[in-house]
Design an enzyme around this catalytic site. Structure first.
Site, PDB file in Angstrom:
ATOM      1  N   PRO A  10       0.516  -1.059   0.185  1.00  0.00           N
ATOM      2  CA  PRO A  10       0.211  -0.122  -0.700  1.00  0.00           C
ATOM      3  C   PRO A  10       0.845   1.064   0.359  1.00  0.00           C
ATOM      4  O   PRO A  10       1.266   1.589   0.323  1.00  0.00           O
ATOM      5  CB  PRO A  10      -0.499  -0.713   1.257  1.00  0.00           C
ATOM      6  N   ASN A  11      -0.168   2.232  -0.597  1.00  0.00           N
ATOM      7  CA  ASN A  11       0.612   3.568  -0.729  1.00  0.00           C
ATOM      8  C   ASN A  11       2.392   3.741  -1.625  1.00  0.00           C
ATOM      9  O   ASN A  11       2.533   5.053  -1.845  1.00  0.00           O
ATOM     10  CB  ASN A  11       1.322   4.363   0.484  1.00  0.00           C
ATOM     11  N   ARG A  18       5.070  10.890  -2.006  1.00  0.00           N
ATOM     12  CA  ARG A  18       4.932  11.205  -0.847  1.00  0.00           C
ATOM     13  C   ARG A  18       6.214  10.969  -0.122  1.00  0.00           C
ATOM     14  O   ARG A  18       7.083  10.403  -0.256  1.00  0.00           O
ATOM     15  CB  ARG A  18       4.397   8.806  -1.074  1.00  0.00           C
ATOM     16  N   TYR A  23      11.718   8.873   1.476  1.00  0.00           N
ATOM     17  CA  TYR A  23      11.187   7.790   0.730  1.00  0.00           C
ATOM     18  C   TYR A  23      11.933   7.670  -1.170  1.00  0.00           C
ATOM     19  O   TYR A  23      12.182   7.758  -1.864  1.00  0.00           O
ATOM     20  CB  TYR A  23       9.669   7.367   0.318  1.00  0.00           C
ATOM     21  N   ASN A  74       8.253  -5.479  -1.187  1.00  0.00           N
ATOM     22  CA  ASN A  74       7.889  -3.946  -0.283  1.00  0.00           C
ATOM     23  C   ASN A  74       6.510  -4.604   0.556  1.00  0.00           C
ATOM     24  O   ASN A  74       5.658  -4.062  -0.794  1.00  0.00           O
ATOM     25  CB  ASN A  74       8.218  -2.962  -0.666  1.00  0.00           C
ATOM     26  N   ALA A  77       3.453  -0.413   5.032  1.00  0.00           N
ATOM     27  CA  ALA A  77       2.883  -0.705   6.513  1.00  0.00           C
ATOM     28  C   ALA A  77       2.004  -2.199   6.853  1.00  0.00           C
ATOM     29  O   ALA A  77       2.207  -2.329   7.788  1.00  0.00           O
ATOM     30  CB  ALA A  77       2.138   0.345   6.985  1.00  0.00           C
ATOM     31  N   ASP A  87       1.888 -15.405   7.308  1.00  0.00           N
ATOM     32  CA  ASP A  87       1.122 -16.971   6.363  1.00  0.00           C
ATOM     33  C   ASP A  87       1.110 -17.291   5.001  1.00  0.00           C
ATOM     34  O   ASP A  87       2.107 -18.166   5.129  1.00  0.00           O
ATOM     35  CB  ASP A  87      -0.194 -16.940   7.101  1.00  0.00           C
ATOM     36  N   GLU A  98      12.554  -9.571   1.820  1.00  0.00           N
ATOM     37  CA  GLU A  98      12.005  -8.446   2.272  1.00  0.00           C
ATOM     38  C   GLU A  98      12.675  -6.496   2.039  1.00  0.00           C
ATOM     39  O   GLU A  98      14.242  -6.892   1.968  1.00  0.00           O
ATOM     40  CB  GLU A  98      11.756  -8.559   3.581  1.00  0.00           C
ATOM     41  N   HIS A 100      12.624  -2.857   1.806  1.00  0.00           N
ATOM     42  CA  HIS A 100      12.161  -1.048   2.561  1.00  0.00           C
ATOM     43  C   HIS A 100      13.051  -0.171   1.623  1.00  0.00           C
ATOM     44  O   HIS A 100      14.596  -0.441   1.562  1.00  0.00           O
ATOM     45  CB  HIS A 100      12.021  -0.961   4.043  1.00  0.00           C
ATOM     46  N   LEU A 101      12.452   0.822   1.352  1.00  0.00           N
ATOM     47  CA  LEU A 101      13.235   2.286   0.812  1.00  0.00           C
ATOM     48  C   LEU A 101      13.870   2.812   2.371  1.00  0.00           C
ATOM     49  O   LEU A 101      14.719   3.053   1.733  1.00  0.00           O
ATOM     50  CB  LEU A 101      11.867   3.014   0.287  1.00  0.00           C
ATOM     51  N   SER A 102      13.064   2.553   2.914  1.00  0.00           N
ATOM     52  CA  SER A 102      13.636   3.764   4.057  1.00  0.00           C
ATOM     53  C   SER A 102      14.407   2.306   5.425  1.00  0.00           C
ATOM     54  O   SER A 102      14.058   0.961   4.886  1.00  0.00           O
ATOM     55  CB  SER A 102      12.764   4.367   5.599  1.00  0.00           C
ATOM     56  N   ARG A 107      13.124   4.534  12.491  1.00  0.00           N
ATOM     57  CA  ARG A 107      12.542   5.622  12.348  1.00  0.00           C
ATOM     58  C   ARG A 107      11.063   4.998  13.843  1.00  0.00           C
ATOM     59  O   ARG A 107      11.307   4.587  14.910  1.00  0.00           O
ATOM     60  CB  ARG A 107      11.385   5.037  11.275  1.00  0.00           C
ATOM     61  N   ARG A 111       7.249   1.230  14.018  1.00  0.00           N
ATOM     62  CA  ARG A 111       8.256   0.407  12.277  1.00  0.00           C
ATOM     63  C   ARG A 111       8.727  -0.207  13.154  1.00  0.00           C
ATOM     64  O   ARG A 111       9.739  -1.624  11.645  1.00  0.00           O
ATOM     65  CB  ARG A 111       8.484   1.775  11.108  1.00  0.00           C
TER      66      ARG A 111
HETATM   67  C1  DQA Z   1       8.306   1.370   3.430  1.00  0.00           C
HETATM   68  C2  DQA Z   1       8.182   1.053   5.332  1.00  0.00           C
HETATM   69  C3  DQA Z   1       7.102   1.141   5.632  1.00  0.00           C
HETATM   70  O1  DQA Z   1       7.299   1.554   7.189  1.00  0.00           O
HETATM   71  C4  DQA Z   1       5.441   1.942   5.399  1.00  0.00           C
HETATM   72  O2  DQA Z   1       4.586   1.955   6.287  1.00  0.00           O
HETATM   73  C5  DQA Z   1       5.723   2.272   4.016  1.00  0.00           C
HETATM   74  C6  DQA Z   1       7.047   2.081   3.150  1.00  0.00           C
HETATM   75  C7  DQA Z   1       9.485   1.720   2.999  1.00  0.00           C
HETATM   76  O3  DQA Z   1       9.627   1.146   1.772  1.00  0.00           O
HETATM   77  O4  DQA Z   1      10.321   1.986   3.331  1.00  0.00           O
HETATM   78  O5  DQA Z   1       5.196   2.354   3.543  1.00  0.00           O
HETATM   79  O6  DQA Z   1       7.707  -0.694   3.506  1.00  0.00           O
END
Ligand code: DQA
Length: 143
Positions: A10-11, A18, A23, A74, A77, A87, A98, A100-102, A107, A111
């Site tokens: 999501p997002n 964003r 990010y 990725n 959230a 699962d 897994e 993540h950009l950040s 943080r 998170r």
């Molecule tokens: C994220 C980190 C998550 O905590 C956040 O909710 C995101 C992006 C990242 O790529 O850093 O949507 O997965």
């Protein structure tokens, strides 16, 4: 030649607009392009799917069973909340990265916990756009 599935939660469709201070300014298309280039450079194929809906991501993981050799994900959230996604990953037999950009561990408190982490081969986080290439290369190294 293997098929690698890149999943975006999501997002992430809003990347580039964003919270760019967290990010970055690259769009999701830019990141997917980097991931695809890394896969193709090694002779593999990359598919990408983005959804803001938990069930659609789970369906995509199920559809990858027996078809894809690796999933790079990725989860946005959902990383911190989705036992259902955890699962589904547990039920996928291939390599799982897994991504993540950040660096979520640096943080907000909420998170810092990843509920999918116990079910993945490894994690790439904190390197922004470059992480997409790194994650695909890491997945390929384990094929
Ligand atoms: C994220 C980190 C998550 O905590 C956040 O909710 C995101 C992006 C990242 O790529 O850093 O949507 O997965």
């Amino acid at each position: 030649m293997a098929t690698i599935l890149l999943l975006s939660g999501p997002n992430l469709n809003l990347l580039g607009e964003r919270e760019p201070e967290i990010y970055g300014t690259a769009t999701l298309d830019d990141c997917v392009g980097d991931a695809r280039a890394a896969a193709e450079a090694a002779g593999h194929t990359l598919e990408h799917f983005q959804s803001n809906h938990e069930g659609e991501l789970i369906d995509a993981i199920h559809a990858a069973r027996g078809r894809c050799a690796a999933i790079v994900m990725n989860p946005g959230a959902f990383t911190h909340s989705s036992y259902a996604l955890a699962d589904a990953l547990a039920a996928f037999d291939g390599v799982k990265v897994e991504l993540h950009l950040s660096n979520p561990s640096a943080r907000e408190e909420w998170r810092r916990k990843s509920v999918v982490a116990p079910y993945v081969t490894g994690t790439i986080s904190g390197f922004g756009r470059i992480g997409y290439r790194l994650a695909v290369e890491a997945a390929i190294s384990k094929l």
